[in-house]
Write a protein that holds these residues in place. Structure first.
Motif, PDB file in Angstrom:
ATOM      1  N   ARG A   1       0.811  -1.215   0.000  1.00  0.00           N
ATOM      2  CA  ARG A   1       0.000   0.000   0.000  1.00  0.00           C
ATOM      3  C   ARG A   1       0.851   1.275   0.000  1.00  0.00           C
ATOM      4  O   ARG A   1       0.304   2.379   0.009  1.00  0.00           O
ATOM      5  N   ASN A   2       2.166   1.099   0.017  1.00  0.00           N
ATOM      6  CA  ASN A   2       3.096   2.231   0.070  1.00  0.00           C
ATOM      7  C   ASN A   2       2.801   3.111   1.287  1.00  0.00           C
ATOM      8  O   ASN A   2       2.758   4.340   1.192  1.00  0.00           O
ATOM      9  N   GLU A   3       2.612   2.441   2.441  1.00  0.00           N
ATOM     10  CA  GLU A   3       2.280   3.144   3.665  1.00  0.00           C
ATOM     11  C   GLU A   3       3.318   2.837   4.752  1.00  0.00           C
ATOM     12  O   GLU A   3       4.137   1.924   4.600  1.00  0.00           O
TER      13      GLU A   3
ATOM     14  N   ALA B   1      -4.424  -5.189  28.840  1.00  0.00           N
ATOM     15  CA  ALA B   1      -3.723  -4.544  27.728  1.00  0.00           C
ATOM     16  C   ALA B   1      -4.741  -3.800  26.867  1.00  0.00           C
ATOM     17  O   ALA B   1      -5.816  -4.330  26.560  1.00  0.00           O
ATOM     18  N   TRP B   2      -4.400  -2.581  26.508  1.00  0.00           N
ATOM     19  CA  TRP B   2      -5.153  -1.827  25.513  1.00  0.00           C
ATOM     20  C   TRP B   2      -4.264  -1.633  24.291  1.00  0.00           C
ATOM     21  O   TRP B   2      -3.121  -1.194  24.409  1.00  0.00           O
ATOM     22  N   MET B   3      -4.807  -2.007  23.120  1.00  0.00           N
ATOM     23  CA  MET B   3      -4.084  -1.873  21.866  1.00  0.00           C
ATOM     24  C   MET B   3      -4.882  -0.940  20.961  1.00  0.00           C
ATOM     25  O   MET B   3      -6.073  -1.163  20.750  1.00  0.00           O
ATOM     26  N   ALA B   4      -4.231   0.085  20.451  1.00  0.00           N
ATOM     27  CA  ALA B   4      -4.917   1.068  19.610  1.00  0.00           C
ATOM     28  C   ALA B   4      -4.234   1.195  18.262  1.00  0.00           C
ATOM     29  O   ALA B   4      -3.005   1.201  18.173  1.00  0.00           O
ATOM     30  N   VAL B   5      -5.048   1.287  17.222  1.00  0.00           N
ATOM     31  CA  VAL B   5      -4.565   1.478  15.860  1.00  0.00           C
ATOM     32  C   VAL B   5      -5.163   2.766  15.320  1.00  0.00           C
ATOM     33  O   VAL B   5      -6.393   2.949  15.350  1.00  0.00           O
ATOM     34  N   ALA B   6      -4.315   3.664  14.842  1.00  0.00           N
ATOM     35  CA  ALA B   6      -4.767   4.913  14.233  1.00  0.00           C
ATOM     36  C   ALA B   6      -4.331   4.938  12.777  1.00  0.00           C
ATOM     37  O   ALA B   6      -3.179   4.634  12.467  1.00  0.00           O
ATOM     38  N   GLY B   7      -5.255   5.272  11.900  1.00  0.00           N
ATOM     39  CA  GLY B   7      -4.947   5.298  10.477  1.00  0.00           C
ATOM     40  C   GLY B   7      -5.724   6.364   9.758  1.00  0.00           C
ATOM     41  O   GLY B   7      -6.374   7.223  10.381  1.00  0.00           O
TER      42      GLY B   7
ATOM     43  N   LEU C   1      -3.526  -4.578  13.900  1.00  0.00           N
ATOM     44  CA  LEU C   1      -3.150  -3.745  12.758  1.00  0.00           C
ATOM     45  C   LEU C   1      -3.303  -4.513  11.455  1.00  0.00           C
ATOM     46  O   LEU C   1      -3.794  -3.967  10.452  1.00  0.00           O
ATOM     47  N   ARG C   2      -2.897  -5.785  11.453  1.00  0.00           N
ATOM     48  CA  ARG C   2      -3.039  -6.602  10.241  1.00  0.00           C
ATOM     49  C   ARG C   2      -4.497  -6.634   9.774  1.00  0.00           C
ATOM     50  O   ARG C   2      -4.789  -6.470   8.574  1.00  0.00           O
TER      51      ARG C   2
ATOM     52  N   ALA D   1      -8.849  -2.627   4.926  1.00  0.00           N
ATOM     53  CA  ALA D   1      -8.674  -1.462   4.060  1.00  0.00           C
ATOM     54  C   ALA D   1      -8.258  -1.849   2.652  1.00  0.00           C
ATOM     55  O   ALA D   1      -8.530  -1.131   1.680  1.00  0.00           O
ATOM     56  N   SER D   2      -7.598  -3.030   2.545  1.00  0.00           N
ATOM     57  CA  SER D   2      -7.133  -3.497   1.232  1.00  0.00           C
ATOM     58  C   SER D   2      -8.164  -4.373   0.529  1.00  0.00           C
ATOM     59  O   SER D   2      -7.929  -4.816  -0.597  1.00  0.00           O
ATOM     60  N   GLY D   3      -9.254  -4.669   1.208  1.00  0.00           N
ATOM     61  CA  GLY D   3     -10.267  -5.541   0.621  1.00  0.00           C
ATOM     62  C   GLY D   3      -9.865  -6.993   0.587  1.00  0.00           C
ATOM     63  O   GLY D   3     -10.380  -7.771  -0.223  1.00  0.00           O
ATOM     64  N   CYS D   4      -8.954  -7.382   1.493  1.00  0.00           N
ATOM     65  CA  CYS D   4      -8.503  -8.774   1.524  1.00  0.00           C
ATOM     66  C   CYS D   4      -9.550  -9.659   2.201  1.00  0.00           C
ATOM     67  O   CYS D   4     -10.179  -9.246   3.168  1.00  0.00           O
TER      68      CYS D   4
END
Length: 413
Positions: A266-268, A367-373, A403-404, A410-413
């Protein structure tokens, strides 16, 4: 071919060292259609070695030893083999040159004791060691035991693996007439028993395959082996839809490598803010070659002050919600993303124990896991069992898995 390994070294009988060579080798043997019939761990006592070598020759065709090839007084593997089989030890001129060159190239004097490593049992083939001073030995049809093969390898894992991959495995492949193919499906976020239940009907349908379920902290491997790759492919086609979003990768790979592949496609880019995991997530990513294409970097924001200064955590969030909370995890993910200019931010806060959280009321294992995008931020809570290191390892892996899942969606996988 009946195969066994003898892991040699008194240190392996203590809590200071673990025999990892035999675990690694089991997979390499499986790819050749071979399997261990026995694994033995024993110390350096000469009498124990004599007895173990004699018994191994009586029951196995391929005997692999790990360790006991060093220069010190307690390294006796080849000496005991030579004694047991009634052959002399002879100095190998090329091995001597290799050892002398090893020390010369490092600008260090060679202790005379290291020349012990140039002694080779008569009839054994030398496996030159490019990463150490202890050569391996491959002894096909030793005296009185035609049809058997003894392989002696250094105990240092990097040397053991190098000699196996470059010299022993090619030799064995030429003598293995029915190679075995492997189907590996890595699943995360699903327990071993649940995975077994979900896949039971498919595994029964493909019962002609050799199935194994291998569980570790936070992930499970579903493995099938068979000489016919088409049968493995048929099983994969039936399993993949059932596993759905829990399937991380088919074939070799890890959660971390999958994340990096998705980011690169995704070039990210990604930045991390780690508190409770103390840099473990970054280590999982950077052990993969090429991680720098997508992994910008991160901060170990272990203390409240580090969270404020390194990841731009608003003081009001810390004051209102404490160090272990959904709000703090979300703010850290957004803050590190903004601070380092990455596409994605991943943050982890928690309490690995053994004591209660001094900055809040989070129980041990929280545990708290956060993903920001680009499409916003989300956080997920978990409470993990186990000791401190287990909690940190589970959190690291499942944070990457969160995150995966976002990247795949987001990639439509």
């Amino acid at each position: 071919m009946r195969t066994e390994i003898l892991a040699i070294g008194t240190e392996l009988l203590t809590t200071d060292r673990v025999d990892t060579n035999s675990v690694w080798l089991a997979q390499r043997l499986a790819d050749l259609g071979l399997a261990f019939h026995r694994k033995t761990c024993l110390g350096d006592d000469p009498e124990d070695l004599r007895r173990a070598f004699g018994e191994a020759l009586e029951r196995s065709e391929l005997i692999i030893t790990s360790g006991g090839l060093g220069p010190t007084f307690d390294d006796l593997t080849k000496e005991i083999w030579a004694e047991h089989l009634g052959v002399p030890l002879l100095e190998d001129g090329q091995v001597r040159k290799d050892i002398e060159g090893f020390f010369l190239g490092r600008g260090r004097p060679m202790p005379p004791r290291n020349l012990k490593q140039a002694l080779v049992p008569k009839g054994a083939r030398v496996l030159r060691n490019p990463v150490g001073t202890a050569p391996g030995l491959l002894w096909a049809d030793p005296p009185g035991h035609e049809g058997s093969t003894v392989v002696m390898l250094p105990g240092v894992p990097r040397e053991f693996k190098s000699l196996w991959e470059t010299q022993v495995e090619p030799w064995l492949k030429a003598r293995t007439h029915r190679p075995t193919h492997t189907l590996r499906l890595l699943v995360a976020g699903v327990g071993e028993s649940l995975l077994e239940q979900r896949t039971e009907a498919i595994r029964q349908q493909h019962g002609h395959l050799d199935w194994t379920i291998l569980a570790s902290l936070g992930q499970v491997e579903l493995v099938a082996r068979h000489p016919d790759p088409l049968l493995l492919e048929a099983a994969a086609q039936d399993l993949v839809p059932i596993l759905g979003a829990d399937l991380v990768v088919r074939g070799p790979g890890t959660v971390a490598s999958r994340v990096l592949d998705l980011l690169a496609a995704r070039n990210e880019t990604l930045a991390l803010a780690e508190s409770m995991t103390g840099g473990r997530i970054g280590a999982l990513l950077t052990e993969i070659p090429g991680a720098s294409r997508s992994f910008v970097g991160g901060a170990v924001v272990y203390s409240p002050e580090a969270k404020l200064r390194l990841a731009a955590l608003p003081p009001a969030v810390l004051a209102s919600h404490g160090t272990v909370s959904e709000a703090t995890a979300l703010a850290l993910a957004e803050g590190i993303r903004d601070r380092l200019g990455s596409t994605w931010g991943l943050a982890v806060v928690g309490n690995a124990g053994p004591g209660e959280d001094p900055g809040g009321s989070a129980p041990v294992g929280t545990a708290w896991m956060a993903v920001a995008g680009p499409e916003g931020a989300s956080a997920h809570p978990n409470v993990f069992p186990g000791h401190r290191a287990d909690v940190q390892s589970r959190t690291s892996l499942l944070a990457l898995d969160a995150l995966r899942r976002r990247l795949e969606a987001a990639s439509g996988c």
